[in-house]
Design an enzyme around this catalytic site. Sequence first.
Site, PDB file in Angstrom:
ATOM      1  N   HIS A  46      -4.250  30.225  17.258  1.00 45.10           N
ATOM      2  CA  HIS A  46      -4.525  31.025  18.514  1.00 45.10           C
ATOM      3  C   HIS A  46      -3.356  30.934  18.855  1.00 45.10           C
ATOM      4  O   HIS A  46      -3.376  30.688  20.104  1.00 45.10           O
ATOM      5  CB  HIS A  46      -5.575  30.622  19.281  1.00 45.10           C
ATOM      6  CG  HIS A  46      -6.539  31.283  18.841  1.00 45.10           C
ATOM      7  ND1 HIS A  46      -7.115  32.623  18.631  1.00 45.10           N
ATOM      8  CD2 HIS A  46      -7.849  30.785  17.399  1.00 45.10           C
ATOM      9  CE1 HIS A  46      -8.379  32.868  17.818  1.00 45.10           C
ATOM     10  NE2 HIS A  46      -8.592  31.952  17.316  1.00 45.10           N
ATOM     11  N   ASP A  93       0.030  32.659  18.057  1.00 50.43           N
ATOM     12  CA  ASP A  93       0.456  33.813  17.293  1.00 50.43           C
ATOM     13  C   ASP A  93       0.545  35.279  18.413  1.00 50.43           C
ATOM     14  O   ASP A  93       1.661  35.365  19.224  1.00 50.43           O
ATOM     15  CB  ASP A  93       0.482  34.295  16.257  1.00 50.43           C
ATOM     16  CG  ASP A  93      -0.770  34.500  15.640  1.00 50.43           C
ATOM     17  OD1 ASP A  93      -2.171  34.412  16.661  1.00 50.43           O
ATOM     18  OD2 ASP A  93      -1.124  35.449  14.491  1.00 50.43           O
ATOM     19  N   GLY A 135     -13.478  37.630   3.640  1.00 48.72           N
ATOM     20  CA  GLY A 135     -14.367  36.703   4.904  1.00 48.72           C
ATOM     21  C   GLY A 135     -14.479  35.166   4.865  1.00 48.72           C
ATOM     22  O   GLY A 135     -15.099  34.341   5.604  1.00 48.72           O
ATOM     23  N   GLY A 143     -11.438  33.520   6.149  1.00 48.52           N
ATOM     24  CA  GLY A 143      -9.570  33.562   7.147  1.00 48.52           C
ATOM     25  C   GLY A 143      -9.054  33.232   5.997  1.00 48.52           C
ATOM     26  O   GLY A 143      -8.500  32.041   6.837  1.00 48.52           O
ATOM     27  N   SER A 190      -7.359  37.736   3.468  1.00 47.71           N
ATOM     28  CA  SER A 190      -7.188  38.906   2.358  1.00 47.71           C
ATOM     29  C   SER A 190      -6.841  40.497   3.090  1.00 47.71           C
ATOM     30  O   SER A 190      -6.926  41.007   1.665  1.00 47.71           O
ATOM     31  CB  SER A 190      -8.662  38.780   1.969  1.00 47.71           C
ATOM     32  OG  SER A 190      -9.747  39.629   2.830  1.00 47.71           O
ATOM     33  N   ASP A 224      -0.337  36.100  10.245  1.00 45.82           N
ATOM     34  CA  ASP A 224      -1.022  36.810   8.428  1.00 45.82           C
ATOM     35  C   ASP A 224      -0.215  37.042   7.654  1.00 45.82           C
ATOM     36  O   ASP A 224       0.131  37.158   6.725  1.00 45.82           O
ATOM     37  CB  ASP A 224      -2.368  37.457   8.999  1.00 45.82           C
ATOM     38  CG  ASP A 224      -3.635  36.230   9.626  1.00 45.82           C
ATOM     39  OD1 ASP A 224      -3.078  35.326   9.725  1.00 45.82           O
ATOM     40  OD2 ASP A 224      -4.500  36.762   9.345  1.00 45.82           O
TER      41      ASP A 224
HETATM   42  C1  GLA Z   1      -6.619  35.184  12.762  1.00 43.62           C
HETATM   43  C2  GLA Z   1      -5.693  36.953  12.904  1.00 43.62           C
HETATM   44  C3  GLA Z   1      -3.996  36.192  13.504  1.00 43.62           C
HETATM   45  C4  GLA Z   1      -3.857  34.303  14.143  1.00 43.62           C
HETATM   46  C5  GLA Z   1      -5.549  33.666  13.440  1.00 43.62           C
HETATM   47  C6  GLA Z   1      -5.352  32.278  14.815  1.00 43.62           C
HETATM   48  O1  GLA Z   1      -6.583  35.323  11.595  1.00 43.62           O
HETATM   49  O2  GLA Z   1      -5.065  37.780  12.338  1.00 43.62           O
HETATM   50  O3  GLA Z   1      -3.006  36.798  14.035  1.00 43.62           O
HETATM   51  O4  GLA Z   1      -4.262  35.342  15.511  1.00 43.62           O
HETATM   52  O5  GLA Z   1      -6.675  34.453  13.919  1.00 43.62           O
HETATM   53  O6  GLA Z   1      -4.428  31.453  14.871  1.00 43.62           O
END
Ligand code: GLA
Length: 331
Positions: free
Chosen positions: A19, A21, A102, A104, A107, A148
């Site tokens: 949290h 980026d 799902g 995290g 994917s 990501d």
């Molecule tokens: C998700 C979002 C990313 C980032 C993370 C938390 O994966 O896609 O951009 O904000 O949550 O770090």
Amino acid sequence: MSSELTVVAPGRVNIIGDHTDYTGGLVLPMAIDLALTIVGRRGGSAVELRSTEEPEPARVPLDIEDPATAVPFWARYVAGVVAVTRPAAGFAGRLSSTIPPGAGLSSSAALEVGVALATGFSGSVVELAQACQTAEKLASGVPCGIMDQLASAGGREGHAMMIDCHTLNIDYVPMPSDVEVVVIFGHHRQLAGSPYAQRTQQCAAAEAIIGPLRLATLAAITRIEDPLVAMRAHHVISENQRVREFSAAMAKGDYRTAGDLMFDSHQSLRNDFETSTPEMDSLVSSLIVERGVFGARMTGGGFGGCVVALTEPGALADGWHVKASAGAHIR
Ligand code: GLA
């Protein structure tokens, strides 16, 4: 139709820096050896993919208008890429993946990056990630950051990536061979409909008072009256600092300090950012007392998903023992 090609796009795990980026802060993910593979040929006027993971295929015409209306649901991500990159030709192929959905582990980012390469995207790693981030926003409505997509696009074997999400500079951090990164599934989650968007708004509210969080000091938080907004700012400012300290500790081989920073990050996400869950908290608590575990934390967007641990080799029997892997590529 052209000759058959194979695209591999990895998932990612974020070792520390969550949290941050979307406020241009620091993150430290790595692309992992759980990946999505697309095999097929370019040509035609639609992108057509069958997935071993999904009952219904995705068929997205090249002139798709609104990706959020594509069906079945997973076709939205394909449609998002098509709408952003507008490939000259379609693609027909099949898709398989070892990235659990799902969980995290990105994917959806891997799907976007994979589809972009399969359909001929030829820009830089950063341009690829930016296009796919826009695709993700169009497809899911989640105002995500770039971590990501950039991790999947720009990973390097044997390295984590310290990314400055303001400049988009990537510092490749060698992952030593005497530690393991283990990912343990907590529980299922979906960011769409979660309080993720609210968190981004709270960070924007903090920035309206004290300026960019990536430049702010903890002392500035006293100027924020709303206690929730102040807590969110506290997480982001302290998390950026932890990413710097983690990278320095890893470079010195100081895994204890690195592990402690991961636990501090978890506490901050739990208490100040409120993106953990009781199940993830108890998973982290049970991991950090295990012999050979340096640290553990929830990873990614939160509200479910996975926990990541830094351990001595062989310390944990369960979970995915992931290896830092190369970014998406055509084989
Ligand atoms: C998700 C979002 C990313 C980032 C993370 C938390 O994966 O896609 O951009 O904000 O949550 O770090």
